[in-house]
Design a protein around this motif. Structure first.
Motif, PDB file in Angstrom:
ATOM      1  N   ALA A 231       1.244  -0.960   0.077  1.00 14.20           N
ATOM      2  CA  ALA A 231       0.190   0.021   0.181  1.00 14.20           C
ATOM      3  C   ALA A 231       0.993   1.242  -0.350  1.00 14.20           C
ATOM      4  CB  ALA A 231      -1.049  -0.127   1.066  1.00 14.20           C
ATOM      5  N   VAL A 232       0.368   1.954  -0.648  1.00 16.06           N
ATOM      6  CA  VAL A 232       1.127   3.531  -0.937  1.00 16.06           C
ATOM      7  C   VAL A 232       0.581   4.375  -0.457  1.00 16.06           C
ATOM      8  CG1 VAL A 232       2.757   4.602  -2.471  1.00 16.06           C
ATOM      9  CG2 VAL A 232       3.248   2.228  -2.165  1.00 16.06           C
ATOM     10  N   PHE A 233       1.072   5.204   0.168  1.00 13.48           N
ATOM     11  CA  PHE A 233      -0.595   6.787  -0.428  1.00 13.48           C
ATOM     12  C   PHE A 233       0.748   8.108  -0.282  1.00 13.48           C
ATOM     13  CE2 PHE A 233      -0.487  10.711   2.568  1.00 13.48           C
ATOM     14  CZ  PHE A 233      -2.405  11.393   2.609  1.00 13.48           C
ATOM     15  N   PHE A 234      -0.191   8.618  -1.211  1.00 15.87           N
ATOM     16  CA  PHE A 234       0.019   9.923  -2.087  1.00 15.87           C
ATOM     17  C   PHE A 234      -0.278  10.948  -1.263  1.00 15.87           C
ATOM     18  CE2 PHE A 234       0.221  12.132  -6.182  1.00 15.87           C
ATOM     19  CZ  PHE A 234       0.778  13.325  -6.064  1.00 15.87           C
ATOM     20  N   SER A 235       0.273  12.361  -1.095  1.00 22.75           N
ATOM     21  CA  SER A 235      -0.335  13.628  -0.425  1.00 22.75           C
ATOM     22  C   SER A 235      -1.366  14.303  -1.450  1.00 22.75           C
ATOM     23  CB  SER A 235       0.333  14.132   0.326  1.00 22.75           C
ATOM     24  OG  SER A 235       1.667  14.384  -0.666  1.00 22.75           O
ATOM     25  N   GLY A 236      -0.591  14.441  -2.409  1.00 23.41           N
ATOM     26  CA  GLY A 236      -0.783  15.291  -4.064  1.00 23.41           C
ATOM     27  C   GLY A 236      -0.818  16.509  -2.664  1.00 23.41           C
ATOM     28  N   ASP A 237      -1.007  17.802  -3.235  1.00 22.21           N
ATOM     29  CA  ASP A 237      -0.812  18.915  -2.360  1.00 22.21           C
ATOM     30  C   ASP A 237      -1.888  19.193  -1.111  1.00 22.21           C
ATOM     31  OD1 ASP A 237       1.285  19.929  -3.691  1.00 22.21           O
ATOM     32  OD2 ASP A 237       0.488  21.608  -4.759  1.00 22.21           O
ATOM     33  N   THR A 238      -1.738  19.322   0.768  1.00 21.37           N
ATOM     34  CA  THR A 238      -2.076  19.718   1.320  1.00 21.37           C
ATOM     35  C   THR A 238      -1.263  19.879   2.235  1.00 21.37           C
ATOM     36  OG1 THR A 238      -3.401  18.285   3.078  1.00 21.37           O
ATOM     37  CG2 THR A 238      -1.221  17.409   2.198  1.00 21.37           C
ATOM     38  N   GLY A 239      -1.979  20.656   3.514  1.00 18.00           N
ATOM     39  CA  GLY A 239      -2.101  21.874   4.600  1.00 18.00           C
ATOM     40  C   GLY A 239      -1.973  20.304   4.970  1.00 18.00           C
ATOM     41  N   LEU A 240      -1.742  19.936   6.707  1.00 18.63           N
ATOM     42  CA  LEU A 240      -2.170  19.356   7.463  1.00 18.63           C
ATOM     43  C   LEU A 240      -2.920  19.201   8.195  1.00 18.63           C
ATOM     44  CD1 LEU A 240       0.222  17.812  10.123  1.00 18.63           C
ATOM     45  CD2 LEU A 240       0.025  19.436  11.243  1.00 18.63           C
ATOM     46  N   THR A 241      -3.563  18.237   8.304  1.00 20.72           N
ATOM     47  CA  THR A 241      -5.255  17.429   8.301  1.00 20.72           C
ATOM     48  C   THR A 241      -4.525  16.634   9.267  1.00 20.72           C
ATOM     49  OG1 THR A 241      -7.399  17.789   7.502  1.00 20.72           O
ATOM     50  CG2 THR A 241      -5.426  16.780   6.445  1.00 20.72           C
ATOM     51  N   THR A 242      -6.071  16.797  11.221  1.00 23.92           N
ATOM     52  CA  THR A 242      -6.221  14.938  11.209  1.00 23.92           C
ATOM     53  C   THR A 242      -6.962  14.458  10.724  1.00 23.92           C
ATOM     54  OG1 THR A 242      -8.602  16.362  12.151  1.00 23.92           O
ATOM     55  CG2 THR A 242      -6.085  16.154  14.037  1.00 23.92           C
ATOM     56  N   GLU A 243      -7.121  14.137   9.378  1.00 25.38           N
ATOM     57  CA  GLU A 243      -8.268  13.742   8.548  1.00 25.38           C
ATOM     58  C   GLU A 243      -7.352  12.488   8.560  1.00 25.38           C
ATOM     59  OE1 GLU A 243     -11.520  15.739   6.195  1.00 25.38           O
ATOM     60  OE2 GLU A 243      -9.880  16.383   5.742  1.00 25.38           O
ATOM     61  N   TYR A 244      -6.270  12.709   8.372  1.00 23.80           N
ATOM     62  CA  TYR A 244      -4.738  11.439   8.436  1.00 23.80           C
ATOM     63  C   TYR A 244      -4.811  10.208   9.158  1.00 23.80           C
ATOM     64  CZ  TYR A 244      -1.976  14.229   4.382  1.00 23.80           C
ATOM     65  OH  TYR A 244      -1.401  14.813   3.191  1.00 23.80           O
ATOM     66  N   GLN A 245      -5.520  10.856   9.879  1.00 28.40           N
ATOM     67  CA  GLN A 245      -6.035   9.838  11.309  1.00 28.40           C
ATOM     68  C   GLN A 245      -6.508   9.036  10.856  1.00 28.40           C
ATOM     69  OE1 GLN A 245      -6.071  10.770  14.886  1.00 28.40           O
ATOM     70  NE2 GLN A 245      -6.997   8.626  16.096  1.00 28.40           N
ATOM     71  N   ALA A 246      -7.776   9.194   9.854  1.00 27.04           N
ATOM     72  CA  ALA A 246      -9.417   8.420  10.006  1.00 27.04           C
ATOM     73  C   ALA A 246      -8.467   7.509   8.119  1.00 27.04           C
ATOM     74  CB  ALA A 246     -10.212   9.787   9.018  1.00 27.04           C
ATOM     75  N   ILE A 247      -7.672   8.460   7.594  1.00 27.22           N
ATOM     76  CA  ILE A 247      -6.742   7.810   6.640  1.00 27.22           C
ATOM     77  C   ILE A 247      -6.701   6.313   7.005  1.00 27.22           C
ATOM     78  CG2 ILE A 247      -5.123   7.765   4.358  1.00 27.22           C
ATOM     79  CD1 ILE A 247      -6.085  11.003   4.432  1.00 27.22           C
ATOM     80  N   ARG A 248      -5.379   6.732   8.198  1.00 27.44           N
ATOM     81  CA  ARG A 248      -5.018   5.715   8.964  1.00 27.44           C
ATOM     82  C   ARG A 248      -5.612   4.242   8.922  1.00 27.44           C
ATOM     83  NH1 ARG A 248      -2.146   6.938  14.448  1.00 27.44           N
ATOM     84  NH2 ARG A 248      -4.492   6.746  14.390  1.00 27.44           N
ATOM     85  N   GLU A 249      -6.750   5.059   9.433  1.00 26.42           N
ATOM     86  CA  GLU A 249      -7.657   3.673  10.016  1.00 26.42           C
ATOM     87  C   GLU A 249      -8.329   3.241   9.233  1.00 26.42           C
ATOM     88  OE1 GLU A 249     -10.225   6.240  12.322  1.00 26.42           O
ATOM     89  OE2 GLU A 249      -8.669   6.066  14.719  1.00 26.42           O
ATOM     90  N   ARG A 250      -8.892   3.544   8.219  1.00 27.73           N
ATOM     91  CA  ARG A 250      -9.440   3.198   7.208  1.00 27.73           C
ATOM     92  C   ARG A 250      -8.948   2.471   5.650  1.00 27.73           C
ATOM     93  NH1 ARG A 250     -14.722   7.369   6.149  1.00 27.73           N
ATOM     94  NH2 ARG A 250     -14.897   5.397   4.188  1.00 27.73           N
TER      95      ARG A 250
END
Length: 374
Positions: A231-250
């Motif tokens: 599995a690979v995660f690619f951010s594109g462009d983004t600011g820091l967001t706590t939604e990354y925790q939901a991405i990890r969980e899902r």
């Protein structure tokens, strides 16, 4: 100009309007923004400052690069290999399939070849030499991620595209057949036909637009590329967001995490990570080998060209990050990545500081820009 692309219409527009992120006329960031990301005392830089301000914006000489063609002829032993080709363009080899992210071979991050941020580092391999691709993914429609001349060439290949809602209008206008385009809203997944590979669009905190009148008419996304083994995660462009925790969980865990680290400014700190916040984002995602992208190719902010790399080298080990920082064009398997060699230091006689000092005072030379240009 054709490079501006096309606005979504018809069934594509109806899908957009059905998105929870659509605010009636435009897309919006719906998650609460973490306080302090944007410095309230920092003015938006002027156009003159963006194009000409700052020191050491570009390297004195070309960066060291590797021709990857010989390595690409052999399959990676671990099944996962990444080749950073500059900025946010990475060729991923994942369990026998090739995926290209945000392909940019053009000379400028601009609608015209005559003006705008110019590439200071060429792509280490010509586009025509890229081996057959199984998929191209495009995170959003900014010029340093969606490049008209590159997409015109890729349109001639029989390769599918996965991108964010609305961005397909640009691709179709540039010659990509509609049946080869898949647009995703956040948390939607596309399975590549006849292959064990999925792509899922996930949240990011950014914006979109290619002209004066299409601000946020298309969506911006991070993307997760998953095979049965990797599995690979690619951010594109983004600011820091706590939604990354939901991405990890899902969608996690991740073998490889590619996060943007360049083009940061205090006035738009909520829209770009920069190296320090990239390390925080990596922690929210649960870790994984960290390949920094969105640097070393274009000068899009006032910081020194190598500052993102120096900050990561200084702070990454303290944060427990497994840094993967190959030379341009150097294929690397995250499972076999060795310690980081600061190859960029041989280019300039002066090395960027490992930590930021006070920001210089802003001056008004032209009308302030309402957003960063990328």
């Amino acid at each position: 100009m054709k490079s501006f692309g096309s606005k979504p219409q018809g069934a594509r527009l109806e899908r957009i309007k059905a998105s929870p992120r659509w605010a009636g006329e435009r897309f919006r960031n719906v998650h609460p923004i973490i306080p302090g990301l944007r410095d309230p005392n920092a003015s938006m830089p002027t156009l003159t400052e963006v194009l000409c301000g700052g020191e050491r914006r570009m390297p004195q000489r070309p960066l060291p690069a590797v021709n990857p063609l010989e390595a690409w002829a052999k399959r990676p032993a671990s099944g996962l290999r990444a080749t950073w080709l500059g900025h946010s363009t990475v060729l991923l080899e994942i369990d026998g399939l090739r995926v290209l992210t945000d392909p940019v071979w053009g000379t400028r991050a601009s609608p015209t070849r005559l003006a705008g941020p110019k590439r200071f580092q060429p792509v280490p391999v010509p586009l025509r030499a890229i081996p057959p691709l199984d998929l191209v993914v495009v995170s959003h429609d900014h010029y340093d991620h969606l490049d008209y001349p590159t997409l015109r060439e890729l349109a001639k290949r029989d390769v599918p595209f996965v991108t964010s809602l609305g961005v397909g209008a640009h691709l179709e206008a540039w010659g990509v057949r509609p049946e080869r385009i898949t647009e995703l809203d956040w948390w939607e997944t596309h399975k590549l036909p006849n292959a064990a590979l999925t792509v899922t669009a996930a949240p990011s905190q950014h914006f979109s637009g290619r002209g004066l009148h299409d601000r946020n008419l298309t969506l911006w996304s991070s993307l997760v590329i998953r095979s049965p083994r990797h599995a690979v995660f690619f951010s594109g462009d983004t600011g820091l967001t706590t939604e990354y925790q939901a991405i990890r969980e899902r969608l996690g865990p991740f073998d490889l995490v590619m996060l943007e680290v360049g083009a940061r400014h205090p006035a738009w700190g909520d829209m770009h990570l920069g190296p320090e916040n990239a390390l925080k984002a990596l922690a929210l995602l649960g870790g994984g080998a960290f390949l920094p992208v969105h640097w070393g190719t274009f000068s899009l902010a006032m910081h020194a060209w190598d500052e993102p790399a120096e900050v990561l080298l200084a702070q990454g080990p303290k944060a427990g990050a497994q840094l993967v920082m190959p030379r341009l064009g150097e294929p690397v398997e995250p499972a076999h990545a060795e310690s980081v060699e600061p190859w960029w230091r041989g280019v300039d006689t002066v090395v960027a500081p490992a930590a930021r000092g006070p920001e210089p005072a802003e001056t008004t030379l032209a009308k302030a820009m309402p957003w960063p240009i990328d």
